[in-house]
Enzyme design. Structure first.
Site, PDB file in Angstrom:
ATOM      1  N   LYS A   1      50.527  52.446  36.034  1.00 50.55           N
ATOM      2  CA  LYS A   1      51.318  52.911  37.170  1.00 50.55           C
ATOM      3  C   LYS A   1      50.745  54.246  37.644  1.00 50.55           C
ATOM      4  O   LYS A   1      50.136  54.984  36.856  1.00 50.55           O
ATOM      5  CB  LYS A   1      52.771  53.151  36.739  1.00 50.55           C
ATOM      6  CG  LYS A   1      53.449  51.936  36.109  1.00 50.55           C
ATOM      7  CD  LYS A   1      53.988  51.013  37.157  1.00 50.55           C
ATOM      8  CE  LYS A   1      54.817  49.896  36.559  1.00 50.55           C
ATOM      9  NZ  LYS A   1      54.994  48.780  37.503  1.00 50.55           N
TER      10      LYS A   1
ATOM     11  N   ASP B   1      54.815  44.709  29.713  1.00 49.42           N
ATOM     12  CA  ASP B   1      55.137  44.368  31.098  1.00 49.42           C
ATOM     13  C   ASP B   1      54.010  43.590  31.777  1.00 49.42           C
ATOM     14  O   ASP B   1      54.254  42.732  32.608  1.00 49.42           O
ATOM     15  CB  ASP B   1      55.395  45.692  31.860  1.00 49.42           C
ATOM     16  CG  ASP B   1      56.010  45.468  33.233  1.00 49.42           C
ATOM     17  OD1 ASP B   1      56.796  44.514  33.385  1.00 49.42           O
ATOM     18  OD2 ASP B   1      55.733  46.261  34.150  1.00 49.42           O
TER      19      ASP B   1
ATOM     20  N   HIS C   1      50.661  38.757  32.906  1.00 48.75           N
ATOM     21  CA  HIS C   1      49.813  38.751  34.107  1.00 48.75           C
ATOM     22  C   HIS C   1      48.311  38.895  33.801  1.00 48.75           C
ATOM     23  O   HIS C   1      47.491  38.121  34.289  1.00 48.75           O
ATOM     24  CB  HIS C   1      50.230  39.881  35.049  1.00 48.75           C
ATOM     25  CG  HIS C   1      51.678  39.852  35.422  1.00 48.75           C
ATOM     26  ND1 HIS C   1      52.384  38.678  35.548  1.00 48.75           N
ATOM     27  CD2 HIS C   1      52.564  40.842  35.697  1.00 48.75           C
ATOM     28  CE1 HIS C   1      53.638  38.961  35.897  1.00 48.75           C
ATOM     29  NE2 HIS C   1      53.766  40.260  35.975  1.00 48.75           N
TER      30      HIS C   1
ATOM     31  N   GLU D   1      48.229  49.997  39.854  1.00 51.03           N
ATOM     32  CA  GLU D   1      49.334  50.136  40.803  1.00 51.03           C
ATOM     33  C   GLU D   1      49.477  51.595  41.196  1.00 51.03           C
ATOM     34  O   GLU D   1      49.245  52.497  40.382  1.00 51.03           O
ATOM     35  CB  GLU D   1      50.633  49.672  40.158  1.00 51.03           C
ATOM     36  CG  GLU D   1      50.621  48.212  39.778  1.00 51.03           C
ATOM     37  CD  GLU D   1      51.986  47.756  39.301  1.00 51.03           C
ATOM     38  OE1 GLU D   1      52.768  47.321  40.146  1.00 51.03           O
ATOM     39  OE2 GLU D   1      52.264  47.882  38.109  1.00 51.03           O
TER      40      GLU D   1
ATOM     41  N   HIS E   1      54.267  35.163  38.007  1.00 52.33           N
ATOM     42  CA  HIS E   1      54.033  35.141  39.450  1.00 52.33           C
ATOM     43  C   HIS E   1      52.580  35.440  39.831  1.00 52.33           C
ATOM     44  O   HIS E   1      52.182  35.182  40.955  1.00 52.33           O
ATOM     45  CB  HIS E   1      55.013  36.080  40.181  1.00 52.33           C
ATOM     46  CG  HIS E   1      54.619  37.525  40.152  1.00 52.33           C
ATOM     47  ND1 HIS E   1      54.965  38.364  39.133  1.00 52.33           N
ATOM     48  CD2 HIS E   1      53.888  38.279  41.013  1.00 52.33           C
ATOM     49  CE1 HIS E   1      54.472  39.572  39.379  1.00 52.33           C
ATOM     50  NE2 HIS E   1      53.818  39.551  40.514  1.00 52.33           N
TER      51      HIS E   1
HETATM   52  C1  BG6 Z   1      55.969  42.694  37.397  1.00 57.10           C
HETATM   53  C2  BG6 Z   1      56.114  43.954  36.574  1.00 57.10           C
HETATM   54  O1  BG6 Z   1      56.037  41.567  36.584  1.00 57.10           O
HETATM   55  O2  BG6 Z   1      54.725  42.728  38.089  1.00 57.10           O
HETATM   56  C3  BG6 Z   1      56.033  45.178  37.476  1.00 57.10           C
HETATM   57  O3  BG6 Z   1      57.363  43.936  35.891  1.00 57.10           O
HETATM   58  C4  BG6 Z   1      54.753  45.148  38.285  1.00 57.10           C
HETATM   59  O4  BG6 Z   1      56.116  46.368  36.709  1.00 57.10           O
HETATM   60  C5  BG6 Z   1      54.579  43.814  38.990  1.00 57.10           C
HETATM   61  O5  BG6 Z   1      54.824  46.200  39.236  1.00 57.10           O
HETATM   62  C6  BG6 Z   1      53.202  43.713  39.631  1.00 57.10           C
HETATM   63  O6  BG6 Z   1      53.139  42.568  40.432  1.00 57.10           O
HETATM   64  P1  BG6 Z   1      52.326  42.559  41.794  1.00 57.10           P
HETATM   65  O7  BG6 Z   1      52.410  41.153  42.281  1.00 57.10           O
HETATM   66  O8  BG6 Z   1      52.999  43.561  42.697  1.00 57.10           O
HETATM   67  O9  BG6 Z   1      50.938  42.989  41.461  1.00 57.10           O
END
Ligand code: BG6
Length: 532
Positions: free
Chosen positions: A362, A261, A266, A242, A204
């Site tokens: 986190k 994760d 990402h 985060e 995503h």
């Molecule tokens: C997810 C992870 O894929 O992406 C989460 O499993 C994380 O742990 C999240 O918080 C972060 O996505 P975004 O779009 O909020 O930065």
């Protein structure tokens, strides 16, 4: 990926419309996990935004499948409540929402039972006849343990079979495997029933507008690409910080950790956008070939170049936080990392010798995702006789979220009789040029699947190359539990060892912050200096 050009700020409002004016083709979207969080928070809001923007064909339909016993009316009612509560600004367009809900149907079904798929086949055939289309997009918004079984059942029921003018596609959510072997096994399993071009593996982060913009920034401008290499760039920092903790997902997180994760998925997507060679077109395979090659060029990561951390109790943005080991469903002696920092080397002609520092975690002090490209310093000779010890480097910062935009820092002479050098920045913020888009980040991804553009999705070999790059480190960490956890306080910037990772090479992490002053002067980066 859809592309369009614009002729300057006056054309900005048109450039903000990320999707071209055309409709998606007629199709039925089947959502497995219709009652789940992902469907409620992201998939349905994205469909609503597409419907509101007039992007969906009149012959579009949705079938939601889940194990709960409920009617279509009940399903739609619960989604309406959620949409009303969560949209920003509050309120939904009644016409667009009713347009969508009239096309939605709920079906109760167990994802592992063949009857579910027999029933679905009948329902789909009825819808197809009514809408005069057999195009179908299956969205696996489920726990990853269902990915293989659902695709097998779809295959056995003949639902993945394409025919002239009728495509069948499947969106697979994250996580795609939890290491190289499981990703290879899942690929092998699903490729028995689907061809590669039917599979859309989502990450995503690629739905985020500033991430899609990186290729345009690099390749649609004459000024960046000539400097985009080891002759000019000292190093790159990629941060995804985060403020949230594990948010009740302790069970999932315990077997996952920050490395799995966030990194091979990402963070690597950001790395690929920055580091890949220019593709010969925006064609899906041309882009994905180059990404895969970049992952294949990552030097094996030595544990000395990696830092793991786990938060202890503290306070984040004024909210007190218990230590990770006291979160629900987390072991009291857990060795799961909630923070990771890495130094990566890329063994190719463009990047050899340029470190890429990645960090994510986190319970950090700010929610911010950004990429900082630090250029080599100017030669010092002119300032040799001054008290100045070094000239600050120019930094190009790409802000992915939340303050979307980019800035370039550089040195200027402060007005006055003396020669004084100050750090300033040129700043571009999306909000200054473009109307904010009502979007949750899944709109482009769903739209692209419907039009059959796989550029923003992961190919089997790309996913495997990314897992292969972190495989050694995963193994080393699994063999040796961490003995210093917790090693950073919630709300702090991460473990001290992460600072040492850069300090040993004379470098420093940029501060983590969510908001950037509009004139983006970074006194932390460029300190005023004065000549004699
Ligand atoms: C997810 C992870 O894929 O992406 C989460 O499993 C994380 O742990 C999240 O918080 C972060 O996505 P975004 O779009 O909020 O930065």
């Amino acid at each position: 990926m859809s592309t369009a050009t614009t002729n300057g700020p006056e054309a900005a409002s048109t450039a903000a419309k990320i999707l071209p004016g055309r409709h998606t083709p007629p199709a039925t979207l089947i959502i497995f996990g219709a009652g789940g969080d992902l469907t409620k928070r992201l998939v349905v809001p994205a469909l609503y935004h597409l419907a509101h923007g007039g992007k969906l064909a009149d012959e579009f339909a949705v079938i939601g499948v889940d194990h709960n016993d409920q009617t279509t009316e009940q399903w739609c009612r619960s989604l309406t409540g959620m949409m009303q509560a969560s949209t920003q600004p509050p309120g939904i367009d009644a016409d667009a929402w009713s347009w969508l809900t009239h096309r939605m149907h709920y079906m109760r079904g167990d994802f592992t039972e063949p009857e579910t798929f027999g029933h679905l086949k009948k329902l789909l055939a009825e819808r197809s006849e009514r809408n005069n289309t057999a195009n179908a997009l299956f969205y696996l918004a489920t726990s990853d343990r269902f990915f293989g079984p659902v695709i097998e059942q779809l295959g056995r029921a003949g639902l993945t079979q394409q025919s002239e003018g009728a495509w069948r596609r499947v969106i697979v959510e994250k996580p795609f495997g939890h290491d190289l072997a499981s990703a290879q096994a899942l690929n092998a399993r699903i490729l028995k029933f689907l061809s590669e071009d039917q599979i859309y593996r989502i990450d995503h982060f690629l739905g985020k507008e500033p991430v899609q913009n990186i290729l345009v920034l690099r390749f649609a401008n004459g000024i960046f690409e000539p400097m985009w290499n080891r002759d000019y760039i000292d190093h790159v920092q990629i941060t995804a910080a985060e403020t949230v903790g594990v948010e009740g997902r302790g069970r999932f997180y315990e077997t996952t950790g920050a490395l799995r994760d966030m990194v091979p998925n990402h963070l690597f997507q950001l790395l690929a956008m920055i580091g890949m060679e220019p593709p010969i077109s925006f064609d899906a395979d041309a882009v994905r070939d180059k990404k895969t090659e970049l992952f294949q060029a990552i030097h094996p990561i030595s544990p000395e170049d990696a830092v793991r951390g786990q938060y202890g109790g503290g306070a984040v943005l004024g909210r007190s936080v218990v230590d990770y080991r006291h979160e629900p469903n987390v072991a009291q002696d857990s060795s799961t990392e909630t923070y990771v920092a890495l130094k990566l080397g890329i063994d190719n002609w463009r990047w050899a010798g340029v470190p890429f520092y990645l960090r994510t975690g986190k319970c950090l002090p700010a929610r911010t995702t950004e990429i900082a490209i630090e250029f080599r310093c100017a030669p010092y000779v002119l300032f040799r006789d001054t008290p100045v010890e070094r000239l600050p480097a120019n930094i190009l910062t790409l802000r992915i979220q939340p303050d979307e935009g980019l800035s370039v820092s550089f040195n200027v002479k402060r007005p006055g009789a003396e020669i004084e050098i100050d750090g300033v920045a040129m700043d571009f913020a999306y909000r200054d040029y473009f109307e904010p888009l009502a979007a949750v980040g899944y709109e482009t991804l769903i739209y692209d699947c419907l039009i059959g553009d796989a550029t923003l999705f992961q190919r089997a070999d790309t996913v495997e190359a990314a897992w292969r790059a972190v495989e050694g480190l995963l193994g080393a960490w699994a063999r040796n539990g961490a003995n210093d956890f917790p090693n950073y306080v919630a709300g702090g910037a991460g473990p001290d060892a992460a600072d040492r990772l850069l300090a040993r090479e004379g470098r420093k992490w940029l501060p983590m912050r969510a908001e950037h002053p509009h004139r983006a002067v970074r006194p932390d980066v460029v300190t005023p200096i004065r000549s004699r």
